[in-house]
Write an enzyme that holds these catalytic residues in place. Structure first.
Site, short mmCIF file in Angstrom:
data_model
loop_
_atom_site.label_atom_id
_atom_site.label_comp_id
_atom_site.label_asym_id
_atom_site.label_seq_id
_atom_site.Cartn_x
_atom_site.Cartn_y
_atom_site.Cartn_z
N LYS A 80 0.85 -1.18 0.00
CA LYS A 80 0.00 0.00 0.00
C LYS A 80 0.89 1.24 0.00
O LYS A 80 1.94 1.27 0.67
CB LYS A 80 -0.87 -0.05 1.25
CG LYS A 80 -1.90 1.04 1.43
CD LYS A 80 -2.70 0.74 2.71
CE LYS A 80 -3.79 1.74 2.97
NZ LYS A 80 -4.56 1.38 4.19
N SER A 158 -9.37 0.71 3.59
CA SER A 158 -8.71 1.65 2.71
C SER A 158 -7.61 1.03 1.85
O SER A 158 -7.06 1.70 0.97
CB SER A 158 -8.09 2.78 3.54
OG SER A 158 -7.08 2.26 4.41
N SER A 182 -9.14 -1.82 7.74
CA SER A 182 -8.65 -1.55 6.39
C SER A 182 -7.77 -2.63 5.79
O SER A 182 -7.39 -2.54 4.63
CB SER A 182 -7.91 -0.21 6.35
OG SER A 182 -8.82 0.85 6.51
#
Length: 541
Positions: A80, A158, A182
């Site tokens: 990420k 997320s 997330s």
């Protein structure tokens, strides 16, 4: 042999270790897969093709010379884009960081994976700064990641790109981060196994913070064994992270296949609002674990889910705003709407409500720990819904809101999102397995027993050739009374938030009400001696 991009980490590791597949072959296959599907998955923000190939050639030479490092040597992974890597920019998916210089250091858990021989393929899509308000507004510098099972569907946030990458075969595993779900929500939406370890088990060093006291780092993988392999490399004390734990790290693969006979599994059935298909998947999981010899015991959380949520939201809003305050005051126009709305909420939180949340957090964490310690593991809903459609934007926020995930960010317990099959439309179902602090081994053991008894890991998505256009959410300014507007404008001016448009004033008025309601919903402690969850200690580190 299966197409290389469909291999699990464990399968690929065995093939590389036995010299049946080379790291170069595997990286080339992953790059080909990225080229074939990522124009519509949007899993990557940055692909490091030359870097990955160079690292793969080095790994191949090491292995041929007898220097195989273990099951991650030569395995491609993505991260990420809130993890720092020395020499590379970190954007956090935000306009605010588009011109950021290369980072001077690498996140600890990324460095540990690379020392184990894993090969970084690139940086993955994310909500802006890994946070937001639950809605997707399609207003960030990068197109939204799409769910490989149905390109019209949300990936969960997320860690959007991490979910899309592992499910879509553009990475064999991926690192995400988890403040209220997330890692687990993208795993739930995309049919993966996503583990939030115990707070402090994995380092947070050199990962952009979202909420210091709730942030966890971890991986999304295709199988439970893959989780055991990755966690074995990432876990452990890190002096660069003030919250890092010194608890010893076991071999997570040892005992992974011992089964669940005699284990007591607490099953939580009394949460409202869970989709029937999700609930049926959890019941089936309980049935299969019982058939494997586990003892099921019906249990309940020690407080209403709404209390956990009010506490988590208040802490999250306040700490996140503290991180981004200067950007919000000076450059909020460059923020996407979801981040801007969350920052607006943080701008409104009262100090007394934040401290009440921290005091209640301690009580909730102790009560939750007592529950978890009364059994060997919990089986509880994670996401209450299947992945929503981006063409039905009104349904998107509920996917993030209606969960039992944040409870275990508050308590710090390890929690794994487990794929429990598919609904009638072919969308993944999920449950959570929760364990005692620093007992990820039992969480993985229970999850492995279920995974081995089901056919779900043999089912792979085949992304459609085209992604449908999303429908934009309604952003019509809310209707607010003149008195509320005047109150909001005075508040904004008093605390340095100048130049608000009328629509922003109206939104701020609603956020003042929303944060006040959450704060007032937090129980107050009867004793003046009950301290908040944050306790100052010396020496600092």
């Amino acid at each position: 042999m299966s197409e290389l991009h469909t291999l699990s980490v464990a399968e690929a590791g065995r093939l590389i270790g036995s010299r049946k597949v080379s790291p170069v072959e595997l990286v080339e296959a992953m790059l080909a897969r990225i080229a074939a599907v990522d124009d519509r998955l949007n899993s990557y923000l940055l692909v490091l093709a030359e870097r990955a190939l160079s690292t793969a050639r080095t790994a191949e030479a090491e292995i041929m010379a007898g220097g195989w490092r273990g099951p991650l040597h030569g395995i491609p992974f993505g991260i990420k884009d809130n993890y720092h890597v020395a020499g590379l920019p970190t954007t956090g998916g935000s306009r605010l960081m588009q011109d950021s210089p290369p980072q001077p250091e690498t996140a600890t858990i990324v460095a540990r994976l690379e020392r184990a021989g894993a090969i970084l393929m690139g940086k993955l899509n994310t909500w802006e700064y890994g946070t937001g308000d639950g809605q997707v507004y399609h207003d960030l510098p990068y197109p939204v990641a799409r769910n490989p099972w149905d390109l019209a569907r949300f990936t969960g946030g997320s860690s959007t790109g991490a979910g899309a990458a592992v499910a879509g075969g553009t990475a064999l595993f991926a690192l995400g981060s988890d403040t209220g779900g997330s890692i687990r929500l993208p795993a739930a939406a995309c049919g993966l196994q996503g583990l939030k370890p115990t707070f402090g088990r994995n380092s947070r060093a050199a990962c952009l913070p979202n909420c210091w006291s709730l942030d966890h780092t971890g991986a999304l993988t295709w199988t439970v064994e893959d989780q055991a392999i990755v966690l074995g490399a990432t876990a452990g004390f890190d002096p660069r992270d003030p919250s890092s734990a010194t608890a010893p790290v076991p071999d997570y693969r040892r005992g992974l296949h011992e089964g669940v006979r005699g284990l007591v599994i607490g099953i939580v059935r009394d949460l409202d609002g869970v989709d029937p298909a999700i609930r049926a998947g959890i019941e089936d999981a309980g049935k299969r674990l019982a058939e494997a010899g586990a003892i099921l015991r019906e249990v309940s959380l020690p407080a209403p889910l709404s209390t956990y949520q009010a506490v988590a939201w208040t802490i999250n809003w306040a700490e996140s705003f503290s991180i981004h305050e200067q950007d919000f005051l000076a450059r909020r126009g460059q923020m996407g709407r979801a981040l801007r709305t969350k920052m607006g909420a943080g701008f409104c939180v009262r100090a007394v409500d934040y401290l009440a949340a921290l005091r209640e957090r301690r009580r909730l964490a102790l009560a939750t720990d007592a529950l978890v310690r009364s059994v060997d593991a919990l089986l509880i809903p994670g996401a209450f819904h299947v992945a929503p459609s981006l063409r039905e934007p009104d349904t998107v926020p509920a996917f993030t809101r209606d969960t039992a995930c944040a409870a275990f960010n508050l308590s710090g317990h390890p929690a794994l999102s487990l794929c429990t099959g598919f609904d009638a439309g072919g969308l993944p179902l999920n449950a959570q397995i929760v364990g005692r602090t620093f007992d990820e081994a039992t969480v993985l053991r229970v999850a492995q027993a279920y995974e081995a008894a089901t056919p779900w890991r043999a089912r792979k998505p085949d992304p459609a050739p085209h992604a449908p256009e999303p429908i934009m959410p309604d952003t019509t300014p809310p209707s607010v009374s003149p008195e509320h507007l005047a109150e909001a404008e005075r508040y904004a001016t008093r605390y340095g938030l100048d130049g608000l448009a009328p629509a922003e004033v109206a939104e701020l008025a609603l956020l003042l009400d929303k944060t006040a309601a959450a704060g007032l919903a937090i129980p107050r402690q009867s004793s003046k001696e009950d301290e908040p969850a944050h306790v100052f200690r010396v020496p600092l580190r």
